[in-house]
Design an enzyme around this catalytic site. Sequence first.
Site, mmCIF file in Angstrom:
data_model
loop_
_atom_site.group_PDB
_atom_site.id
_atom_site.type_symbol
_atom_site.label_atom_id
_atom_site.label_comp_id
_atom_site.label_asym_id
_atom_site.label_seq_id
_atom_site.Cartn_x
_atom_site.Cartn_y
_atom_site.Cartn_z
ATOM 1 N N ARG A 121 0.820 -1.235 0.000
ATOM 2 C CA ARG A 121 0.000 0.000 0.000
ATOM 3 C C ARG A 121 0.846 1.275 0.000
ATOM 4 N NH1 ARG A 121 -3.528 -2.633 3.830
ATOM 5 N NH2 ARG A 121 -5.171 -3.668 2.648
ATOM 6 N N LYS A 143 2.999 11.568 -12.076
ATOM 7 C CA LYS A 143 2.142 10.690 -12.894
ATOM 8 C C LYS A 143 2.866 9.353 -13.048
ATOM 9 C CE LYS A 143 -0.667 13.783 -15.708
ATOM 10 N NZ LYS A 143 -0.987 14.253 -17.063
ATOM 11 N N GLU A 185 9.990 18.360 -25.699
ATOM 12 C CA GLU A 185 9.261 18.709 -24.472
ATOM 13 C C GLU A 185 9.826 19.996 -23.846
ATOM 14 O OE1 GLU A 185 6.545 17.142 -23.335
ATOM 15 O OE2 GLU A 185 6.601 15.082 -24.119
ATOM 16 N N LYS A 227 7.472 23.269 -15.068
ATOM 17 C CA LYS A 227 6.586 22.140 -14.757
ATOM 18 C C LYS A 227 6.235 22.114 -13.275
ATOM 19 C CE LYS A 227 5.197 17.519 -15.390
ATOM 20 N NZ LYS A 227 5.269 16.266 -16.080
ATOM 21 N N GLU A 237 -4.537 17.453 -12.346
ATOM 22 C CA GLU A 237 -5.095 17.845 -13.650
ATOM 23 C C GLU A 237 -6.599 18.044 -13.571
ATOM 24 O OE1 GLU A 237 -2.916 15.880 -16.838
ATOM 25 O OE2 GLU A 237 -4.608 16.197 -18.181
ATOM 26 N N ARG A 242 -2.865 22.026 -15.496
ATOM 27 C CA ARG A 242 -1.892 20.975 -15.843
ATOM 28 C C ARG A 242 -2.143 20.438 -17.255
ATOM 29 N NH1 ARG A 242 0.813 16.232 -12.117
ATOM 30 N NH2 ARG A 242 2.109 15.411 -13.794
ATOM 31 N N ASN A 246 -0.230 19.140 -21.994
ATOM 32 C CA ASN A 246 -0.561 18.190 -23.071
ATOM 33 C C ASN A 246 -0.503 18.840 -24.455
ATOM 34 O OD1 ASN A 246 -1.012 16.168 -21.189
ATOM 35 N ND2 ASN A 246 -3.139 16.782 -20.892
ATOM 36 N N HIS A 249 0.001 16.839 -27.593
ATOM 37 C CA HIS A 249 -0.143 15.419 -27.258
ATOM 38 C C HIS A 249 -1.372 14.772 -27.891
ATOM 39 C CE1 HIS A 249 3.116 16.316 -24.573
ATOM 40 N NE2 HIS A 249 3.147 15.089 -24.099
ATOM 41 N N HIS A 253 -0.641 11.882 -30.063
ATOM 42 C CA HIS A 253 -1.140 10.551 -29.685
ATOM 43 C C HIS A 253 -1.651 9.808 -30.926
ATOM 44 C CE1 HIS A 253 -3.209 7.520 -27.250
ATOM 45 N NE2 HIS A 253 -4.183 7.628 -28.129
ATOM 46 N N HIS A 267 7.910 9.076 -28.724
ATOM 47 C CA HIS A 267 6.944 10.011 -28.130
ATOM 48 C C HIS A 267 7.295 11.484 -28.385
ATOM 49 C CE1 HIS A 267 3.972 11.539 -25.339
ATOM 50 N NE2 HIS A 267 4.924 12.205 -24.704
HETATM 51 N N1 GLY Z 1 3.440 14.946 -19.040
HETATM 52 C C1 GLY Z 1 2.302 15.681 -18.696
HETATM 53 C C2 GLY Z 1 2.093 15.812 -17.234
HETATM 54 O O1 GLY Z 1 2.932 15.423 -16.454
HETATM 55 O O2 GLY Z 1 1.058 16.282 -16.814
#
Ligand code: GLY
Length: 366
Positions: A121, A143, A185, A227, A237, A242, A246, A249, A253, A267
């Site tokens: 956990r 993330k 990026e 960031k 998000e 946040r 994207n 993206h 994608h 990517h």
């Molecule tokens: N790579 C996008 C984020 O971390 O929100």
Amino acid sequence: MTQITVELGEHSYPILVDPGALERAGMHLQRLASNHRLFILTDENVESHLLLKLQQAFAGSGTDLMVKSLPAGESSKSWRQLELVTDWLLTQGIERSDTLVALGGGVIGDLTGFAAAIVKRGCNFVQIPTSLLAQVDSSVGGKTAINSSAGKNLIGSFNQPRFVLIDPLVLNSLPDRELRAGYAEVIKYGLISDAGFFDWCEDNGGRVLDRDPDALSKAIIHSVRAKALIVGEDEKELSGRRALLNLGHTFGHALEAETGFSNKLVHGEAVAAGMALAFAYSVRRGHCDPADAERVTQHLKSVGLPYNLATASVEASGQRLVDHMMHDKKMSGGTLPFLLANGIGQSFLAKDVDLEDVAAFLDESA
Ligand code: GLY
């Protein structure tokens, strides 16, 4: 050494940008070596270039490094590898006070972070990102995920690391193509909300890709600061802030899906072409001056990144690409929010985009 804090109340954590940090990792990690051990997850490529340095940093320290090395590549973000990793951790007798260390790029960081979230956990984890993309994006913000048969990053959690240790010198062994893909990026932060930084990228992108130490450090520090700020404002998000990360993206994608999430288009390359498409589409909708979209295209072109469907080697119809987009996890209420731009450094989230119009635009761009 530069320290940047991700401000998240009791979950706040530092990001240390420190050339040569890997050789001094003992100093940074020792206090987290509960039971005199650390659990290191890495991949076979990184293992051959960098693991020895980490081991040397702990020589004579009394701390055991327990190492699990996974196959390199996206296919390791799977249920199977997660099962193997968690079984290994449990067999080693991991306790909640133990710490997992992700030594690798985005795949290792995402898998390690998710394993750390669920084993017993939750135990501690630290990121030591070894690709430019992981240093400026995926290691920051918590993330974590694996892929499922339904798509990429669909099974995961928000799980913030205890800290992130960025050593720009480890990028010296990164292949040129990966460095370039990670640079997409970096540019993104300029395009989202910092026109001055995009100017800097135009002037210095070549130096970054030549691995000029000052230019690389500046690109990393600037990106991480941007960031960290965004994550501090909208960790999960929820507010739309946040989501700005994207940019490129959604188009990207679709390009990645069309090329099978393979080495045909990695990517960062897909994000590069996706950002150029987002700007071109913003021009079509009347939001953005064509001169700004042209600057984006020209900069991507000048550093050898793809900037349209042809340079991304994608030939699919607009409708087929839109179909890929509709499997994106960002789908909400049957529609897809798009990141568009009023200009360089002026991105915004548009929730009224007509997917038929996107398909027509893509057909015209082919
Ligand atoms: N790579 C996008 C984020 O971390 O929100």
